[in-house]
Design an enzyme around this catalytic site. Structure first.
Site, PDB file in Angstrom:
ATOM      1  N   SER A   1      28.679  47.850  34.769  1.00  0.00           N
ATOM      2  CA  SER A   1      28.691  48.017  36.228  1.00  0.00           C
ATOM      3  C   SER A   1      27.849  49.242  36.576  1.00  0.00           C
ATOM      4  O   SER A   1      27.576  50.077  35.691  1.00  0.00           O
ATOM      5  CB  SER A   1      30.143  48.256  36.678  1.00  0.00           C
ATOM      6  OG  SER A   1      30.181  48.749  38.010  1.00  0.00           O
TER       7      SER A   1
ATOM      8  N   TYR B   1      38.790  51.808  37.139  1.00  0.00           N
ATOM      9  CA  TYR B   1      37.634  50.915  36.980  1.00  0.00           C
ATOM     10  C   TYR B   1      36.434  51.698  36.426  1.00  0.00           C
ATOM     11  O   TYR B   1      35.774  51.268  35.477  1.00  0.00           O
ATOM     12  CB  TYR B   1      37.296  50.280  38.335  1.00  0.00           C
ATOM     13  CG  TYR B   1      36.208  49.246  38.260  1.00  0.00           C
ATOM     14  CD1 TYR B   1      36.463  47.985  37.721  1.00  0.00           C
ATOM     15  CD2 TYR B   1      34.922  49.513  38.716  1.00  0.00           C
ATOM     16  CE1 TYR B   1      35.471  47.020  37.643  1.00  0.00           C
ATOM     17  CE2 TYR B   1      33.914  48.560  38.647  1.00  0.00           C
ATOM     18  CZ  TYR B   1      34.198  47.313  38.117  1.00  0.00           C
ATOM     19  OH  TYR B   1      33.207  46.365  38.044  1.00  0.00           O
TER      20      TYR B   1
HETATM   21  P1  NAD Z   1      35.789  37.676  40.043  1.00  0.00           P
HETATM   22  O1  NAD Z   1      37.076  38.293  40.415  1.00  0.00           O
HETATM   23  O2  NAD Z   1      35.125  36.735  40.991  1.00  0.00           O
HETATM   24  O3  NAD Z   1      35.918  36.920  38.651  1.00  0.00           O
HETATM   25  C1  NAD Z   1      36.641  37.459  37.568  1.00  0.00           C
HETATM   26  C2  NAD Z   1      37.052  36.323  36.639  1.00  0.00           C
HETATM   27  O4  NAD Z   1      37.877  36.878  35.629  1.00  0.00           O
HETATM   28  C3  NAD Z   1      37.888  35.273  37.374  1.00  0.00           C
HETATM   29  O5  NAD Z   1      37.459  33.987  37.017  1.00  0.00           O
HETATM   30  C4  NAD Z   1      39.308  35.564  36.919  1.00  0.00           C
HETATM   31  O6  NAD Z   1      40.157  34.442  36.930  1.00  0.00           O
HETATM   32  C5  NAD Z   1      39.051  36.084  35.499  1.00  0.00           C
HETATM   33  N1  NAD Z   1      40.180  36.879  35.037  1.00  0.00           N
HETATM   34  C6  NAD Z   1      40.820  37.884  35.727  1.00  0.00           C
HETATM   35  N2  NAD Z   1      41.860  38.324  34.997  1.00  0.00           N
HETATM   36  C7  NAD Z   1      41.900  37.595  33.848  1.00  0.00           C
HETATM   37  C8  NAD Z   1      42.758  37.600  32.715  1.00  0.00           C
HETATM   38  N3  NAD Z   1      43.807  38.417  32.611  1.00  0.00           N
HETATM   39  N4  NAD Z   1      42.494  36.722  31.719  1.00  0.00           N
HETATM   40  C9  NAD Z   1      41.450  35.866  31.819  1.00  0.00           C
HETATM   41  N5  NAD Z   1      40.603  35.830  32.857  1.00  0.00           N
HETATM   42  C10 NAD Z   1      40.826  36.688  33.870  1.00  0.00           C
HETATM   43  O7  NAD Z   1      34.832  38.897  39.706  1.00  0.00           O
HETATM   44  P2  NAD Z   1      33.276  38.960  39.335  1.00  0.00           P
HETATM   45  O8  NAD Z   1      32.588  39.673  40.417  1.00  0.00           O
HETATM   46  O9  NAD Z   1      32.774  37.654  38.893  1.00  0.00           O
HETATM   47  O10 NAD Z   1      33.367  39.994  38.110  1.00  0.00           O
HETATM   48  C11 NAD Z   1      33.088  39.634  36.783  1.00  0.00           C
HETATM   49  C12 NAD Z   1      32.761  40.891  35.990  1.00  0.00           C
HETATM   50  O11 NAD Z   1      31.653  41.536  36.591  1.00  0.00           O
HETATM   51  C13 NAD Z   1      33.877  41.939  35.950  1.00  0.00           C
HETATM   52  O12 NAD Z   1      33.921  42.529  34.668  1.00  0.00           O
HETATM   53  C14 NAD Z   1      33.431  42.959  36.969  1.00  0.00           C
HETATM   54  O13 NAD Z   1      33.914  44.243  36.689  1.00  0.00           O
HETATM   55  C15 NAD Z   1      31.938  42.899  36.792  1.00  0.00           C
HETATM   56  N6  NAD Z   1      31.172  43.388  37.936  1.00  0.00           N
HETATM   57  C16 NAD Z   1      31.223  42.766  39.150  1.00  0.00           C
HETATM   58  C17 NAD Z   1      30.448  43.260  40.193  1.00  0.00           C
HETATM   59  C18 NAD Z   1      30.419  42.631  41.556  1.00  0.00           C
HETATM   60  O14 NAD Z   1      29.849  43.220  42.481  1.00  0.00           O
HETATM   61  N7  NAD Z   1      30.979  41.450  41.754  1.00  0.00           N
HETATM   62  C19 NAD Z   1      29.649  44.387  39.993  1.00  0.00           C
HETATM   63  C20 NAD Z   1      29.619  44.987  38.742  1.00  0.00           C
HETATM   64  C21 NAD Z   1      30.387  44.470  37.715  1.00  0.00           C
END
Ligand code: NAD
Length: 262
Positions: A154, A167
């Site tokens: 991130s 986080y």
């Molecule tokens: P999201 O919440 O849309 O998706 C997260 C996914 O993880 C979901 O499908 C959820 O069901 C799954 N998940 C959550 N808890 C779980 C568990 N205990 N066991 C199994 N699966 C689980 O979020 P996203 O934006 O797609 O984020 C994905 C990754 O990207 C994360 O690691 C997040 O930190 C990182 N990230 C996101 C952003 C952003 O702006 N969206 C930016 C930087 C990093």
């Protein structure tokens, strides 16, 4: 890692004959990452606590195999991590690509952060990728196979952010873990890299995007002037998974519309 006989530079990006285990593949970035790797030819092992039927359909529509496993990836142990890798192997083929994507965030002032929130975030965002990487690497070593791990980091791997202490700690940690594992496993042809997304359009950032004042502030701060879309990670993921990045390990590729350069 099965590398195609190289004829042109574009062939270096193909993933045919490989299987990729993608965590958090049900929606958001994980779904887009699974589809991107499938389009490059990889079979997909999709794991999530949520429903995986839709993404499995989308992956199979790309002409590759998809196996799904509904699992809560928090509170993993070395045994349950090893069992997940064995499942993957039995279901399709030994995975040579691991994408540690599943993650959560808890927002709030540090002074009020409950210890349970701290533990939940560190557990899923940092301990789970470590245990899965350990089991995945052990299987690759047993098979004497080259492999690629992609950790989803991130911009908070580089910046503290505001009111996201657990986080930011977990994402700084995943960057350190990426580098540490890359150093240890480079001689065995197991590469470990990270992608550091900026602010992407997923449920994760819904609170930011739905508040007009906050959204305007954020968009002004992003040099590209727009939110990232999950598909914007496709090229970075295929690059880091494939032979195109054969000499790349221990790095973090930011896909953030310029946020970190500002
Ligand atoms: P999201 O919440 O849309 O998706 C997260 C996914 O993880 C979901 O499908 C959820 O069901 C799954 N998940 C959550 N808890 C779980 C568990 N205990 N066991 C199994 N699966 C689980 O979020 P996203 O934006 O797609 O984020 C994905 C990754 O990207 C994360 O690691 C997040 O930190 C990182 N990230 C996101 C952003 C952003 O702006 N969206 C930016 C930087 C990093």
């Amino acid at each position: 890692m099965n590398t195609p006989a190289h004829t042109t530079v574009m062939d270096l990006f193909r993933l045919d004959g490989n299987a990729a285990l993608v965590t958090g593949a049900s929606r958001g970035l994980g779904r887009a990452l699974a589809i991107a790797l499938a389009e490059a030819g990889a079979d997909i092992l999709a794991v999530d606590i949520g429903d995986l039927d839709q993404v499995a359909k989308e992956v199979r529509a790309r002409g590759v195999h998809c196996a799904t496993r509904t699992a809560d990836l928090s509170n993993l142990t070395p045994d349950t991590a090893a069992e997940l890798i064995s499942w993957a192997k039995a279901e399709l083929r030994p995975p040579t690509i691991l994408v540690n994507n599943a993650g959560i965030i808890r927002r709030g002032p540090a002074i009020e952060t409950p210890a349970a929130d701290w533990s939940a975030v560190l557990d899923l965002n940092l301990t789970t990728p470590f245990l899965l990487s350990q089991a995945f690497a052990q299987a690759a070593l047993d098979d004497n196979a080259a492999a690629s791990i992609i950790n989803i980091a991130s911009i908070n791997s580089f910046q503290g952010g505001m009111e996201v202490p657990s986080y930011a700690a977990s994402k700084h940690g995943i960057l350190g873990l990426t580098r540490a594992l890359a150093n240890e496993w480079a001689p065995q042809r197991i590469r470990v890299n990270a992608i550091a997304p900026g602010y992407m359009e997923t449920e994760f950032t819904a609170a930011h995007r739905e508040d007009p004042a906050r959204a305007e502030n954020m968009l002004r701060r992003i040099p590209a002037g727009t939110w990232g879309r999950p598909e914007d990670l496709a090229g970075a993921a295929v690059f880091l998974a494939s032979a195109a990045s054969a000499y790349v390990t221990g790095t973090a590729l930011s896909v953030d519309g310029g946020w970190l350069s500002r």
